[in-house]
Design a protein around this motif. Sequence first.
Motif, PDB file in Angstrom:
ATOM      1  N   ILE A 131       0.849  -1.195   0.000  1.00 38.72           N
ATOM      2  CA  ILE A 131       0.000   0.000   0.000  1.00 38.72           C
ATOM      3  C   ILE A 131       0.879   1.237   0.000  1.00 38.72           C
ATOM      4  N   LYS A 132       0.611   2.149  -0.902  1.00 39.05           N
ATOM      5  CA  LYS A 132       1.403   3.369  -0.999  1.00 39.05           C
ATOM      6  C   LYS A 132       1.181   4.250   0.223  1.00 39.05           C
ATOM      7  N   THR A 133       2.258   4.889   0.678  1.00 42.88           N
ATOM      8  CA  THR A 133       2.171   5.755   1.853  1.00 42.88           C
ATOM      9  C   THR A 133       1.176   6.887   1.630  1.00 42.88           C
ATOM     10  N   SER A 134       1.190   7.465   0.428  1.00 45.43           N
ATOM     11  CA  SER A 134       0.272   8.573   0.137  1.00 45.43           C
ATOM     12  C   SER A 134      -1.180   8.134   0.242  1.00 45.43           C
ATOM     13  N   GLU A 135      -1.449   6.880  -0.150  1.00 44.17           N
ATOM     14  CA  GLU A 135      -2.813   6.354  -0.071  1.00 44.17           C
ATOM     15  C   GLU A 135      -3.237   6.187   1.379  1.00 44.17           C
ATOM     16  N   GLN A 136      -2.307   5.722   2.222  1.00 41.86           N
ATOM     17  CA  GLN A 136      -2.605   5.583   3.645  1.00 41.86           C
ATOM     18  C   GLN A 136      -2.905   6.941   4.270  1.00 41.86           C
ATOM     19  N   VAL A 137      -2.058   7.918   3.986  1.00 39.57           N
ATOM     20  CA  VAL A 137      -2.228   9.260   4.543  1.00 39.57           C
ATOM     21  C   VAL A 137      -3.555   9.864   4.100  1.00 39.57           C
ATOM     22  N   SER A 138      -3.899   9.689   2.815  1.00 38.03           N
ATOM     23  CA  SER A 138      -5.139  10.245   2.289  1.00 38.03           C
ATOM     24  C   SER A 138      -6.353   9.634   2.967  1.00 38.03           C
ATOM     25  N   LYS A 139      -6.324   8.318   3.167  1.00 37.79           N
ATOM     26  CA  LYS A 139      -7.466   7.646   3.792  1.00 37.79           C
ATOM     27  C   LYS A 139      -7.624   8.055   5.251  1.00 37.79           C
ATOM     28  N   ILE A 140      -6.495   8.286   5.929  1.00 42.56           N
ATOM     29  CA  ILE A 140      -6.569   8.686   7.338  1.00 42.56           C
ATOM     30  C   ILE A 140      -7.019  10.142   7.477  1.00 42.56           C
ATOM     31  N   ILE A 141      -6.353  11.038   6.733  1.00 44.31           N
ATOM     32  CA  ILE A 141      -6.600  12.469   6.896  1.00 44.31           C
ATOM     33  C   ILE A 141      -7.869  12.908   6.170  1.00 44.31           C
ATOM     34  N   ASN A 142      -7.973  12.566   4.900  1.00 40.04           N
ATOM     35  CA  ASN A 142      -9.071  13.096   4.088  1.00 40.04           C
ATOM     36  C   ASN A 142     -10.355  12.287   4.239  1.00 40.04           C
ATOM     37  N   ASP A 143     -10.299  10.981   3.948  1.00 38.94           N
ATOM     38  CA  ASP A 143     -11.513  10.176   3.953  1.00 38.94           C
ATOM     39  C   ASP A 143     -12.140  10.101   5.341  1.00 38.94           C
ATOM     40  N   GLY A 144     -11.293   9.876   6.361  1.00 39.22           N
ATOM     41  CA  GLY A 144     -11.828   9.832   7.727  1.00 39.22           C
ATOM     42  C   GLY A 144     -12.436  11.157   8.140  1.00 39.22           C
ATOM     43  N   ARG A 145     -11.817  12.248   7.729  1.00 40.60           N
ATOM     44  CA  ARG A 145     -12.337  13.587   8.052  1.00 40.60           C
ATOM     45  C   ARG A 145     -13.681  13.833   7.368  1.00 40.60           C
ATOM     46  N   GLN A 146     -13.815  13.389   6.132  1.00 33.57           N
ATOM     47  CA  GLN A 146     -15.048  13.609   5.386  1.00 33.57           C
ATOM     48  C   GLN A 146     -16.221  12.852   5.998  1.00 33.57           C
ATOM     49  N   VAL A 147     -15.958  11.703   6.612  1.00 34.01           N
ATOM     50  CA  VAL A 147     -17.030  10.965   7.282  1.00 34.01           C
ATOM     51  C   VAL A 147     -17.627  11.806   8.410  1.00 34.01           C
ATOM     52  N   GLY A 148     -16.757  12.516   9.143  1.00 38.30           N
ATOM     53  CA  GLY A 148     -17.250  13.410  10.194  1.00 38.30           C
ATOM     54  C   GLY A 148     -18.163  14.482   9.637  1.00 38.30           C
ATOM     55  N   PHE A 149     -17.777  15.066   8.496  1.00 38.93           N
ATOM     56  CA  PHE A 149     -18.620  16.074   7.853  1.00 38.93           C
ATOM     57  C   PHE A 149     -19.945  15.474   7.389  1.00 38.93           C
ATOM     58  N   VAL A 150     -19.902  14.245   6.867  1.00 36.41           N
ATOM     59  CA  VAL A 150     -21.125  13.597   6.393  1.00 36.41           C
ATOM     60  C   VAL A 150     -22.108  13.399   7.549  1.00 36.41           C
ATOM     61  N   ILE A 151     -21.596  13.027   8.713  1.00 38.42           N
ATOM     62  CA  ILE A 151     -22.457  12.860   9.888  1.00 38.42           C
ATOM     63  C   ILE A 151     -23.097  14.190  10.276  1.00 38.42           C
ATOM     64  N   ILE A 152     -22.300  15.255  10.259  1.00 46.20           N
ATOM     65  CA  ILE A 152     -22.827  16.592  10.569  1.00 46.20           C
ATOM     66  C   ILE A 152     -23.893  16.981   9.558  1.00 46.20           C
ATOM     67  N   PHE A 153     -23.600  16.797   8.274  1.00 48.31           N
ATOM     68  CA  PHE A 153     -24.568  17.155   7.233  1.00 48.31           C
ATOM     69  C   PHE A 153     -25.838  16.321   7.354  1.00 48.31           C
ATOM     70  N   SER A 154     -25.685  15.038   7.712  1.00 48.41           N
ATOM     71  CA  SER A 154     -26.852  14.156   7.840  1.00 48.41           C
ATOM     72  C   SER A 154     -27.774  14.620   8.964  1.00 48.41           C
ATOM     73  N   LEU A 155     -27.187  15.027  10.080  1.00 51.59           N
ATOM     74  CA  LEU A 155     -28.000  15.513  11.203  1.00 51.59           C
ATOM     75  C   LEU A 155     -28.670  16.839  10.861  1.00 51.59           C
TER      76      LEU A 155
END
Length: 346
Positions: A131-155
């Motif tokens: 697994i590429k390091t950049s892919e790991q970083v993106s999934k941790i920083i970006n994708d995980g962060r966006q899930v938090g926003f999705v929860i806020i938007f859903s509420l």
Amino acid sequence: MPLFLKKLYTILPSEDLFRIGRLSILLTIVAVMEVFGLGLISFLLINIENLNDAIGSIDFMPSFMAFLNLSSIHYTLVFCSFVVLYSIITLIASVLIIRSLNVSGQFIGSRIRQKILNYYLEEDWLNLAHIKTSEQVSKIINDGRQVGFVIIFSLHLFSKLILCFFIVAGLFVYDPTLTLLVISILLISYTLITFLISPLIKKHGSTTSKMMNESVKILNNIFSSVKEIIFYDAKSKFVSNFKKIDSNLIYAEAHNNFYSHIPRFLIDSVILIILVIVVAFFSASEFDSQKIFASISVFGLAGLKVLPAFQNIYYFYYEIIFRQVQISNVYNIFQAIQSLEANQDS
């Protein structure tokens, strides 16, 4: 949307699901408070010609005034004071719950990022090496962060849907024919806009996720090979590549923001059409100036809440759609986590 909810249910632990359920209940209570406040103000507008007598006809008012040791001439003053106090309490409750909603959503996103990081750290190093390091970083920083926003938007989306439901229900009780006419026009307008724009939103959402990953990849390559880049004077090449990726990212995000605000401009025209239809509706029926004034007042007051709520529903829905790729990425990781935990338990 059911698939999206299924993914969130898989991603979130039971404690966070309980928090979301509790927030949903609080948002429903605040929505009911807002609608009741609109009802109080509508009562004032409808009975403005003989307001004191109308307030006095409320069952508990005479006994309440006697308890306060006030005469009947103060009905209007007491009632209006109550409406103002109630509005302030509703405002404070709304501010507090919205703050709690946003904070909870961000902390849920943070816990998701921590779990993704922990998953990568516990993964077998042979598997991790592929697994590429950049892919790991993106999934941790970006994708995980966006899930938090999705929860806020859903509420937020849930709260606006509840608010619209109660307001429309109240308008149906007041005037079912006119309410059905107005709501039908709004729903048809937003449905057409959604049908036309939804594919574009999904397309730019996918592009944003792809470009974000590419950006992280380029930056990771730059800072891991900065000495070589300087030595071989390859700065312009890397900067050019980053500029191209970042321009595509900005283009996709800008268009998503543009599409989410289109209804605000189109609905202004729809409102003018509705006003013309309302005038024609009353012209075709028995002309009663008091009834017209009361209806315009009630629907105008409701419109101050309903129209922004409709716009917010549209906005939050497309912000969720825009992040479907990130949700799917995190969902796949959490399925892998569940599989890993199941293997460890067996």
